[in-house]
Design an enzyme around this catalytic site. Structure first.
Site, PDB file in Angstrom:
ATOM      1  N   GLU A  92      43.755  40.283  24.524  1.00 21.08           N
ATOM      2  CA  GLU A  92      42.618  39.472  24.914  1.00 21.08           C
ATOM      3  C   GLU A  92      41.733  40.177  25.917  1.00 21.08           C
ATOM      4  O   GLU A  92      42.103  41.213  26.491  1.00 21.08           O
ATOM      5  CB  GLU A  92      43.100  38.145  25.478  1.00 21.08           C
ATOM      6  N   CYS A 105      36.352  42.844  30.853  1.00 24.41           N
ATOM      7  CA  CYS A 105      37.734  43.081  31.276  1.00 24.41           C
ATOM      8  C   CYS A 105      38.526  43.463  30.028  1.00 24.41           C
ATOM      9  O   CYS A 105      38.561  42.695  29.069  1.00 24.41           O
ATOM     10  CB  CYS A 105      38.263  41.794  31.903  1.00 24.41           C
ATOM     11  N   CYS A 112      53.134  43.383  28.488  1.00 21.15           N
ATOM     12  CA  CYS A 112      53.308  44.206  29.689  1.00 21.15           C
ATOM     13  C   CYS A 112      54.778  44.189  30.061  1.00 21.15           C
ATOM     14  O   CYS A 112      55.473  43.205  29.831  1.00 21.15           O
ATOM     15  CB  CYS A 112      52.473  43.614  30.830  1.00 21.15           C
ATOM     16  N   CYS A 116      55.746  40.930  36.673  1.00 24.11           N
ATOM     17  CA  CYS A 116      55.262  40.149  37.825  1.00 24.11           C
ATOM     18  C   CYS A 116      55.451  38.656  37.529  1.00 24.11           C
ATOM     19  O   CYS A 116      55.083  38.179  36.452  1.00 24.11           O
ATOM     20  CB  CYS A 116      53.791  40.443  38.098  1.00 24.11           C
ATOM     21  N   CYS A 119      52.418  36.305  36.407  1.00 20.10           N
ATOM     22  CA  CYS A 119      51.488  36.798  35.393  1.00 20.10           C
ATOM     23  C   CYS A 119      51.957  36.442  33.984  1.00 20.10           C
ATOM     24  O   CYS A 119      53.106  36.699  33.620  1.00 20.10           O
ATOM     25  CB  CYS A 119      51.343  38.308  35.527  1.00 20.10           C
ATOM     26  N   GLY A 159      48.507  44.284  30.287  1.00 18.37           N
ATOM     27  CA  GLY A 159      49.036  45.640  30.363  1.00 18.37           C
ATOM     28  C   GLY A 159      48.859  46.269  31.720  1.00 18.37           C
ATOM     29  O   GLY A 159      48.059  45.823  32.535  1.00 18.37           O
ATOM     30  N   GLU A 160      49.639  47.314  31.947  1.00 20.64           N
ATOM     31  CA  GLU A 160      49.542  48.087  33.189  1.00 20.64           C
ATOM     32  C   GLU A 160      48.914  49.433  32.818  1.00 20.64           C
ATOM     33  O   GLU A 160      49.558  50.262  32.164  1.00 20.64           O
ATOM     34  CB  GLU A 160      50.947  48.253  33.795  1.00 20.64           C
ATOM     35  N   ASN A 290      45.546  31.742  39.477  1.00 17.89           N
ATOM     36  CA  ASN A 290      45.409  30.796  38.367  1.00 17.89           C
ATOM     37  C   ASN A 290      46.782  30.247  38.063  1.00 17.89           C
ATOM     38  O   ASN A 290      47.731  31.004  37.867  1.00 17.89           O
ATOM     39  CB  ASN A 290      44.900  31.515  37.112  1.00 17.89           C
ATOM     40  N   CYS A 333      45.042  36.507  32.957  1.00 18.59           N
ATOM     41  CA  CYS A 333      45.710  37.477  32.074  1.00 18.59           C
ATOM     42  C   CYS A 333      46.751  36.849  31.176  1.00 18.59           C
ATOM     43  O   CYS A 333      47.700  36.245  31.655  1.00 18.59           O
ATOM     44  CB  CYS A 333      46.487  38.492  32.903  1.00 18.59           C
TER      45      CYS A 333
HETATM   46  N1  SAH Z   1      48.602  45.528  35.484  1.00 12.08           N
HETATM   47  C1  SAH Z   1      47.414  45.661  36.263  1.00 12.08           C
HETATM   48  C2  SAH Z   1      46.165  45.099  35.619  1.00 12.08           C
HETATM   49  C3  SAH Z   1      46.279  43.774  34.905  1.00 12.08           C
HETATM   50  S1  SAH Z   1      46.484  42.319  35.890  1.00 12.08           S
HETATM   51  C4  SAH Z   1      47.621  45.111  37.640  1.00 12.08           C
HETATM   52  O1  SAH Z   1      48.704  44.623  37.924  1.00 12.08           O
HETATM   53  O2  SAH Z   1      46.728  45.227  38.462  1.00 12.08           O
HETATM   54  C5  SAH Z   1      44.916  42.089  36.645  1.00 12.08           C
HETATM   55  C6  SAH Z   1      44.989  41.280  37.920  1.00 12.08           C
HETATM   56  O3  SAH Z   1      45.251  39.896  37.654  1.00 12.08           O
HETATM   57  C7  SAH Z   1      46.105  41.747  38.838  1.00 12.08           C
HETATM   58  O4  SAH Z   1      45.661  41.777  40.168  1.00 12.08           O
HETATM   59  C8  SAH Z   1      47.140  40.670  38.634  1.00 12.08           C
HETATM   60  O5  SAH Z   1      48.052  40.656  39.692  1.00 12.08           O
HETATM   61  C9  SAH Z   1      46.271  39.449  38.513  1.00 12.08           C
HETATM   62  N2  SAH Z   1      46.924  38.257  37.977  1.00 12.08           N
HETATM   63  C10 SAH Z   1      47.959  38.161  37.145  1.00 12.08           C
HETATM   64  N3  SAH Z   1      48.284  36.884  36.924  1.00 12.08           N
HETATM   65  C11 SAH Z   1      47.437  36.136  37.630  1.00 12.08           C
HETATM   66  C12 SAH Z   1      47.279  34.744  37.832  1.00 12.08           C
HETATM   67  N4  SAH Z   1      48.086  33.861  37.261  1.00 12.08           N
HETATM   68  N5  SAH Z   1      46.275  34.345  38.640  1.00 12.08           N
HETATM   69  C13 SAH Z   1      45.465  35.239  39.252  1.00 12.08           C
HETATM   70  N6  SAH Z   1      45.567  36.550  39.109  1.00 12.08           N
HETATM   71  C14 SAH Z   1      46.551  37.003  38.314  1.00 12.08           C
END
Ligand code: SAH
Length: 343
Positions: A92, A105, A112, A116, A119, A159-160, A290, A333
């Site tokens: 997405e 984006c 991934c 985390c 996420c 993804g990372e 979120n 995400c």
């Molecule tokens: N893997 C990379 C890029 C993708 S995530 C990273 O970790 O940075 C992009 C951003 O969205 C990151 O800062 C991540 O921590 C954040 N993110 C993930 N889940 C989220 C959520 N539920 N609400 C807000 N931000 C979130």
């Protein structure tokens, strides 16, 4: 046989291909010009001989990313896309419209493996990496569908990016190529959960992109609980890589800090963060998290966010609060993809 992924090719690689098949070298430049315009069929390359177009069609996959769903936010200028890849997997992305242009984006992996806890992208693990051409393909799909030109890119979809380092670096080179897509590095932000050795490798490339670090917590025990990557690269290791990055590139780092009510949004946590990063060439972007239904995390209240910001500012740290965009269209995400997979 799986066709070759032409949107991953540099101009030089296309030139080598043309020479290999006995064509004139200048055909590569012509073709490259069409590819970066986002053509979806080789027949659109009207100045190429018909025979060559047929040969290209047989050899290469061109239209590698197809939009299968589009959701526009009622609240703001945000559109969410679900894309299908050639093998049926979906990723997405989000398009945001600002006064200064369109920002997209993009995703770098299907799923991934970073784990985390807040996420949604990581819930089903990682399925596979995207190729450079599939990351480019997300730009082309949206540009063609909407008739727009993108002016900013954030690598913040699923993804990372630094876990798919080779393809992401190739993507950065392609998107930046003055003879091709030609988007300035300063218009690109790469966000990482903190793969320290790859941050250093990226620093050595000396690209002028913006590096964003998903920090989310400034003490090791609690960061490890939120972000398992912290076990491998703890805060000391991560900060050393960040300092190396700023010294090499002279670029200001963005620290992203997603505020989760009662988890990492207390004044103590703010002070820890202040102590950790004060004096660095950086700024902090506070993000009300979120809500993800699979996890029991709630976004922080406005008053806690304001208090957190004030404490950081007392440490001399520039701090912004990210506007919540697209919350009505599952813009965080991985949320849209998960809905799709479950639906
Ligand atoms: N893997 C990379 C890029 C993708 S995530 C990273 O970790 O940075 C992009 C951003 O969205 C990151 O800062 C991540 O921590 C954040 N993110 C993930 N889940 C989220 C959520 N539920 N609400 C807000 N931000 C979130």
């Amino acid at each position: 046989m799986q066709k070759r992924d032409i949107r991953s090719y540099s101009l030089e690689a296309l030139e080598n291909y043309m020479i290999e098949i006995g064509e004139k070298k200048f055909r590569a430049k012509q073709l490259y010009g069409w590819i970066v315009k986002g053509i979806q069929s080789f027949d659109e390359a009207v100045n190429m001989p018909k025979g060559l177009r047929v040969k290209l069609e047989e050899t290469f996959l061109l239209d590698n990313v197809k939009i299968i769903k589009r959701l526009s936010s009622e609240k703001d200028q945000t559109t969410k896309f679900l894309y299908e890849l050639w093998d049926g997997h979906v990723v997405e992305g989000v398009l945001m419209s600002y006064k200064h242009g369109y920002s997209i984006c993009v995703s770098t992996q299907v799923g991934c493996r970073m784990g985390c806890t807040f996420c949604a992208s990581t819930l089903g693990g990682m399925v596979r990496h995207l190729s450079a051409g599939e990351i480019m393909g997300q730009l082309y799909a949206v540009e063609v569908a909407l008739g727009i030109k993108i002016s900013n890119i954030v690598l913040m979809g699923s993804g990372e990016p630094l876990d798919n380092y080779e393809a992401v670096l190739q993507f950065l080179k392609l998107v930046n190529d003055p003879a091709g897509y030609n988007l300035g590095m300063r218009h690109i932000t790469l966000s990482t959960c903190g793969i320290a050795d790859k941050i250093e490798a990226l620093a050595d490339e000396n690209l002028q992109l913006t590096l964003a670090i998903s920090l989310h917590c400034a003490n090791d025990a609690e960061r490890t609980a939120l972000m398992p990557i912290n076990k491998k690269y703890n805060l000391e290791r991560l900060m050393a890589a960040c300092r190396y990055y700023t010294e090499k590139t002279n670029r200001r780092i963005t620290f992203e800090y997603g505020l989760i009510a009662g988890v990492n949004d207390t004044p103590e946590r703010a002070k820890e963060l202040g102590m950790l990063i004060k004096g660095m060439l950086c700024h902090v972007n506070l993000i009300p998290i979120n809500q993800v239904v699979e996890r029991n995390y709630q976004p922080s209240k406005e008053a806690s966010i304001a208090a957190f910001k004030k404490i950081l500012e007392n440490y001399g740290i520039t701090t912004t609060i990210r506007r919540e965009l697209g919350s009505d269209i599952n813009a965080a995400c991985g949320q849209l993809r998960n809905d799709h997979l479950e639906g």
